[in-house]
Scaffold this motif. Structure first.
Motif, PDB file in Angstrom:
ATOM      1  N   ALA A   1      55.780  14.173  41.733  1.00  0.00           N
ATOM      2  CA  ALA A   1      56.901  14.931  41.180  1.00  0.00           C
ATOM      3  C   ALA A   1      56.927  16.344  41.749  1.00  0.00           C
ATOM      4  O   ALA A   1      57.997  16.937  41.915  1.00  0.00           O
ATOM      5  CB  ALA A   1      56.795  14.978  39.660  1.00  0.00           C
ATOM      6  N   ILE A   2      55.750  16.879  42.058  1.00  0.00           N
ATOM      7  CA  ILE A   2      55.683  18.220  42.631  1.00  0.00           C
ATOM      8  C   ILE A   2      56.311  18.221  44.022  1.00  0.00           C
ATOM      9  O   ILE A   2      57.084  19.122  44.372  1.00  0.00           O
ATOM     10  CB  ILE A   2      54.219  18.704  42.713  1.00  0.00           C
ATOM     11  CG1 ILE A   2      53.600  18.710  41.306  1.00  0.00           C
ATOM     12  CG2 ILE A   2      54.134  20.082  43.344  1.00  0.00           C
ATOM     13  CD1 ILE A   2      52.149  19.080  41.291  1.00  0.00           C
ATOM     14  N   ASN A   3      55.988  17.219  44.805  1.00  0.00           N
ATOM     15  CA  ASN A   3      56.581  17.126  46.147  1.00  0.00           C
ATOM     16  C   ASN A   3      58.100  16.999  46.071  1.00  0.00           C
ATOM     17  O   ASN A   3      58.829  17.603  46.867  1.00  0.00           O
ATOM     18  CB  ASN A   3      55.988  15.914  46.885  1.00  0.00           C
ATOM     19  CG  ASN A   3      54.506  16.064  47.139  1.00  0.00           C
ATOM     20  OD1 ASN A   3      54.010  17.175  47.313  1.00  0.00           O
ATOM     21  ND2 ASN A   3      53.789  14.955  47.157  1.00  0.00           N
ATOM     22  N   GLU A   4      58.578  16.240  45.098  1.00  0.00           N
ATOM     23  CA  GLU A   4      60.024  16.099  44.909  1.00  0.00           C
ATOM     24  C   GLU A   4      60.645  17.438  44.551  1.00  0.00           C
ATOM     25  O   GLU A   4      61.718  17.805  45.036  1.00  0.00           O
ATOM     26  CB  GLU A   4      60.304  15.078  43.803  1.00  0.00           C
ATOM     27  CG  GLU A   4      61.765  14.967  43.402  1.00  0.00           C
ATOM     28  CD  GLU A   4      62.649  14.434  44.521  1.00  0.00           C
ATOM     29  OE1 GLU A   4      63.866  14.679  44.471  1.00  0.00           O
ATOM     30  OE2 GLU A   4      62.116  13.777  45.446  1.00  0.00           O
ATOM     31  N   GLY A   5      59.957  18.176  43.680  1.00  0.00           N
ATOM     32  CA  GLY A   5      60.470  19.487  43.282  1.00  0.00           C
ATOM     33  C   GLY A   5      60.544  20.447  44.445  1.00  0.00           C
ATOM     34  O   GLY A   5      61.558  21.133  44.652  1.00  0.00           O
ATOM     35  N   PHE A   6      59.499  20.482  45.240  1.00  0.00           N
ATOM     36  CA  PHE A   6      59.475  21.410  46.378  1.00  0.00           C
ATOM     37  C   PHE A   6      60.494  21.044  47.450  1.00  0.00           C
ATOM     38  O   PHE A   6      60.875  21.887  48.260  1.00  0.00           O
ATOM     39  CB  PHE A   6      58.069  21.457  46.982  1.00  0.00           C
ATOM     40  CG  PHE A   6      57.137  22.387  46.260  1.00  0.00           C
ATOM     41  CD1 PHE A   6      57.332  23.757  46.316  1.00  0.00           C
ATOM     42  CD2 PHE A   6      56.075  21.885  45.520  1.00  0.00           C
ATOM     43  CE1 PHE A   6      56.476  24.622  45.650  1.00  0.00           C
ATOM     44  CE2 PHE A   6      55.223  22.739  44.845  1.00  0.00           C
ATOM     45  CZ  PHE A   6      55.421  24.114  44.913  1.00  0.00           C
TER      46      PHE A   6
ATOM     47  N   GLY B   1      65.807  27.965  44.479  1.00  0.00           N
ATOM     48  CA  GLY B   1      65.518  26.596  44.045  1.00  0.00           C
ATOM     49  C   GLY B   1      64.162  26.418  43.409  1.00  0.00           C
ATOM     50  O   GLY B   1      63.626  25.298  43.366  1.00  0.00           O
ATOM     51  N   ILE B   2      63.601  27.505  42.881  1.00  0.00           N
ATOM     52  CA  ILE B   2      62.252  27.432  42.316  1.00  0.00           C
ATOM     53  C   ILE B   2      62.245  26.711  40.968  1.00  0.00           C
ATOM     54  O   ILE B   2      61.212  26.188  40.537  1.00  0.00           O
ATOM     55  CB  ILE B   2      61.666  28.859  42.182  1.00  0.00           C
ATOM     56  CG1 ILE B   2      61.593  29.511  43.561  1.00  0.00           C
ATOM     57  CG2 ILE B   2      60.297  28.837  41.534  1.00  0.00           C
ATOM     58  CD1 ILE B   2      61.167  30.964  43.529  1.00  0.00           C
ATOM     59  N   ILE B   3      63.393  26.661  40.303  1.00  0.00           N
ATOM     60  CA  ILE B   3      63.459  26.017  38.988  1.00  0.00           C
ATOM     61  C   ILE B   3      63.001  24.563  39.067  1.00  0.00           C
ATOM     62  O   ILE B   3      62.251  24.072  38.212  1.00  0.00           O
ATOM     63  CB  ILE B   3      64.883  26.119  38.415  1.00  0.00           C
ATOM     64  CG1 ILE B   3      65.171  27.562  38.001  1.00  0.00           C
ATOM     65  CG2 ILE B   3      65.065  25.176  37.223  1.00  0.00           C
ATOM     66  CD1 ILE B   3      66.575  27.803  37.521  1.00  0.00           C
ATOM     67  N   ALA B   4      63.450  23.850  40.103  1.00  0.00           N
ATOM     68  CA  ALA B   4      63.051  22.449  40.257  1.00  0.00           C
ATOM     69  C   ALA B   4      61.543  22.329  40.450  1.00  0.00           C
ATOM     70  O   ALA B   4      60.904  21.440  39.876  1.00  0.00           O
ATOM     71  CB  ALA B   4      63.782  21.825  41.438  1.00  0.00           C
ATOM     72  N   ALA B   5      60.977  23.235  41.247  1.00  0.00           N
ATOM     73  CA  ALA B   5      59.539  23.190  41.495  1.00  0.00           C
ATOM     74  C   ALA B   5      58.750  23.478  40.218  1.00  0.00           C
ATOM     75  O   ALA B   5      57.784  22.781  39.894  1.00  0.00           O
ATOM     76  CB  ALA B   5      59.174  24.184  42.585  1.00  0.00           C
ATOM     77  N   LEU B   6      59.164  24.505  39.479  1.00  0.00           N
ATOM     78  CA  LEU B   6      58.465  24.861  38.243  1.00  0.00           C
ATOM     79  C   LEU B   6      58.535  23.749  37.213  1.00  0.00           C
ATOM     80  O   LEU B   6      57.558  23.461  36.521  1.00  0.00           O
ATOM     81  CB  LEU B   6      59.064  26.147  37.661  1.00  0.00           C
ATOM     82  CG  LEU B   6      58.739  27.446  38.394  1.00  0.00           C
ATOM     83  CD1 LEU B   6      59.480  28.609  37.757  1.00  0.00           C
ATOM     84  CD2 LEU B   6      57.231  27.712  38.392  1.00  0.00           C
ATOM     85  N   SER B   7      59.702  23.125  37.116  1.00  0.00           N
ATOM     86  CA  SER B   7      59.860  22.051  36.130  1.00  0.00           C
ATOM     87  C   SER B   7      58.980  20.854  36.456  1.00  0.00           C
ATOM     88  O   SER B   7      58.592  20.096  35.570  1.00  0.00           O
ATOM     89  CB  SER B   7      61.329  21.609  36.056  1.00  0.00           C
ATOM     90  OG  SER B   7      61.751  21.065  37.283  1.00  0.00           O
ATOM     91  N   ALA B   8      58.671  20.674  37.741  1.00  0.00           N
ATOM     92  CA  ALA B   8      57.810  19.562  38.142  1.00  0.00           C
ATOM     93  C   ALA B   8      56.338  19.900  37.949  1.00  0.00           C
ATOM     94  O   ALA B   8      55.532  19.038  37.598  1.00  0.00           O
ATOM     95  CB  ALA B   8      58.074  19.207  39.602  1.00  0.00           C
ATOM     96  N   ILE B   9      55.990  21.169  38.150  1.00  0.00           N
ATOM     97  CA  ILE B   9      54.586  21.579  38.095  1.00  0.00           C
ATOM     98  C   ILE B   9      54.099  21.764  36.658  1.00  0.00           C
ATOM     99  O   ILE B   9      53.001  21.340  36.302  1.00  0.00           O
ATOM    100  CB  ILE B   9      54.381  22.883  38.892  1.00  0.00           C
ATOM    101  CG1 ILE B   9      54.662  22.628  40.375  1.00  0.00           C
ATOM    102  CG2 ILE B   9      52.983  23.441  38.694  1.00  0.00           C
ATOM    103  CD1 ILE B   9      54.699  23.876  41.212  1.00  0.00           C
ATOM    104  N   ILE B  10      54.920  22.406  35.824  1.00  0.00           N
ATOM    105  CA  ILE B  10      54.495  22.727  34.457  1.00  0.00           C
ATOM    106  C   ILE B  10      55.052  21.691  33.490  1.00  0.00           C
ATOM    107  O   ILE B  10      56.260  21.634  33.269  1.00  0.00           O
ATOM    108  CB  ILE B  10      54.970  24.137  34.050  1.00  0.00           C
ATOM    109  CG1 ILE B  10      54.476  25.182  35.050  1.00  0.00           C
ATOM    110  CG2 ILE B  10      54.479  24.478  32.646  1.00  0.00           C
ATOM    111  CD1 ILE B  10      55.028  26.573  34.800  1.00  0.00           C
TER     112      ILE B  10
END
Length: 503
Positions: free
Chosen positions: A221-226, A341-350
């Motif tokens: 999911a993190i890779n998808e977010g990034f 686009g950091i929102i997608a990454a944060l939502s996947a990480i946390i």
């Protein structure tokens, strides 16, 4: 004689906890928006390039303005303990716009981009209506009892915030319990944590580390977010103009959704401002409603289609002793996260279970405040005002997938939950006036309840004349009953007065 001028700080340590509480609250809404729109088939370029930046503009504007209002109040009252109002996308209204505006528009046009433009027009109209409603804000605030308004908010806080987030915390038992314990130790217990790290930041670090270490989080999911990282310029557009053509044409029926939910939004802001007044920070409710309306319109111009509001989390921030810095920091961070686009990454990480306990604290703060800021004799009014949101929670969480379950529990749950904010205020206000033996005012609110039921703002799924006739009749009869008590009271006073004169 000299007057000491206080220096209201731009930022202080207590702002850090409040920032994380407000940021994750908004972040959770943004994540829901992203997941829902992508699931509906909206292109990522539209979601990350227009919708998220536009919604962020509204959040940025409101946070900066409310920081300005806090500074103005601090100077006016010569205080350094003023807390800025928390602000962001209204969660209940967000769901209404997603499923009550965007889905019908998409079904009619079969064109996601055009449906988005229609939703932009709807959001702009909603903001404009709230600006108009702001002219009545102070009058309403003076005439609705505090116990009714805060009781309604406590119902929201207990069910959709504290309760829902506690459920979410327990989805990852080890993570949720540890993070909740850290929040309770650091914020409720006011115990210093290692290296004096703010409780919410420490909780997020520990919680995220545990989530990854115990395998709760899928690294895919993190890779998808990034993959969604990039530069998304925040630019205004005229896309909503095309939406107006449909909104005032084939989709004119959407006004039956837009009008009541905008009224709800204005009342929500009023209640939250009243809650802060009870905590010592007296803001002008009219100005706040106008700011929310302008923020919504501004967001629509930039591509955001969700109305904004003063958050119930304001009281939680006050309990944390925050100032204006948390609001300013929230604006800065959302500018950066939306632009890149950091929102997608944060939502996947946390994981949500990591940030949920922070909202549990916000919820319980609101419930405790509803009681502590009212006299003990008004506790029954606070309690009864909370109950419609319990019904609303059951209705919204279970009615669609398993309606038979709700029907088996009680056929009254759904109508009690429909228009819960209005029902809560009406029942709470009536109870306050009964306690004070002001039966004429209890009668007035009963008749208002009858009107709201008749037009469908209470106890009905949609606005329509005669929407909830049984409830309208019930409130009308109750109003007559209170009127009789009022008249009997007047007659009794006249009799006592005449007897005293005769004596």
């Amino acid at each position: 004689m000299t007057t000491t001028t206080i220096k209201y700080p731009w930022f202080k340590r207590e702002d850090i906890d409040a920032f994380f509480a407000l940021f994750q609250n908004n972040l959770a809404n943004f994540v829901i928006i992203v997941v829902t729109l992508l699931g509906m088939g909206f292109p990522p370029s539209l979601v990350f390039g227009k919708v998220i930046p536009g919604a962020a503009v509204a959040v940025i504007f409101g946070n900066i303005y409310y920081a300005f209002m806090a500074n103005r109040l601090a100077k006016k009252e010569n205080r350094t303990d003023v807390t800025a109002l928390s602000y962001g996308v209204s969660t209940p209204v967000m769901f209404i716009f997603l499923f009550g505006v965007l889905v019908p528009a998409n079904a009619l046009t079969n064109d996601p981009e055009l449906a988005w433009k229609i939703a932009l027009a709807a959001a702009f109209i909603s903001g404009f209506i709230e600006v108009l409603a702001s002219f009545t804000g102070r009058w309403v605030q003076r005439n609705i009892p505090r116990a009714a308004m805060l009781g309604a908010l406590a119902g929201v806080a207990l069910t959709f915030i504290a309760g829902e987030m506690l459920f979410t915390s327990f989805e990852m038992p080890v993570v949720g319990l540890v993070v909740l314990a850290v929040i309770l130790i650091g914020i409720v217990g006011k115990v210093a944590l290692p290296f004096r790290i703010p409780a919410s930041l420490f909780a997020m670090i520990i919680g995220t580390s545990l989530a990854f270490g115990l395998g709760y989080v899928d690294t895919a999911a993190i890779n998808e977010g990034f993959s969604h990282l990039g530069f998304y310029p925040i630019l205004p557009s005229l896309d909503l103009i095309e939406g107006f053509q449909y909104l005032f044409g084939a989709l004119i029926a959407l006004f039956a959704v837009i009008l009541p939910i905008t009224i709800y939004n204005a009342v929500e802001t009023m209640n939250n401002v009243e809650a802060m007044k009870a905590e010592g920070d007296d803001y002008d409710v009219r100005e706040c409603q106008a700011v929310d309306g302008v923020g919504t319109m501004l967001g629509a111009v930039f591509g955001g289609m969700f109305p904004t509001t003063v958050y119930i989390a304001s009281v939680g921030s006050k309990k944390m002793a925050a100032g204006r810095g948390y609001s300013l920091l929230n604006a800065i961070v959302f500018l950066i996260t939306a632009s890149f686009g950091i929102i997608a990454a944060l939502s996947a990480i946390i994981p949500v279970a990591v940030v949920a306990p922070i909202l549990v604290f916000v919820g319980i703060s609101m419930v405790s405040s509803a009681f502590s800021t009212n006299l003990e004799k008004y506790y029954p009014a606070v309690a009864i005002a909370m109950l419609p949101y319990f019904a609303n929670y059951l209705m919204t969480r279970f009615n669609n997938p398993v309606p038979e379950t709700i029907a088996e529990l009680s056929p009254g749950i759904v109508p009690l939950g429909e228009g819960a904010m209005f029902t809560a205020i009406i029942l709470g206000a009536i109870t306050v006036f009964i306690i004070d033996h002001e039966f004429h005012r209890a009668a007035i609110f009963s008749f208002v309840g009858a009107i709201l039921s008749f037009i469908g703002l209470m106890h009905a799924p949609n606005m329509a004349f005669g929407a909830a006739m049984d409830y309208a009749l019930g409130y009308a009869l109750v109003g007559v009953l209170f009127s009789l008590y009022y008249l009997v009271g007047i007659k009794s006073k006249e009799t006592v007065h005449q007897e005293s004169k005769a004596a």
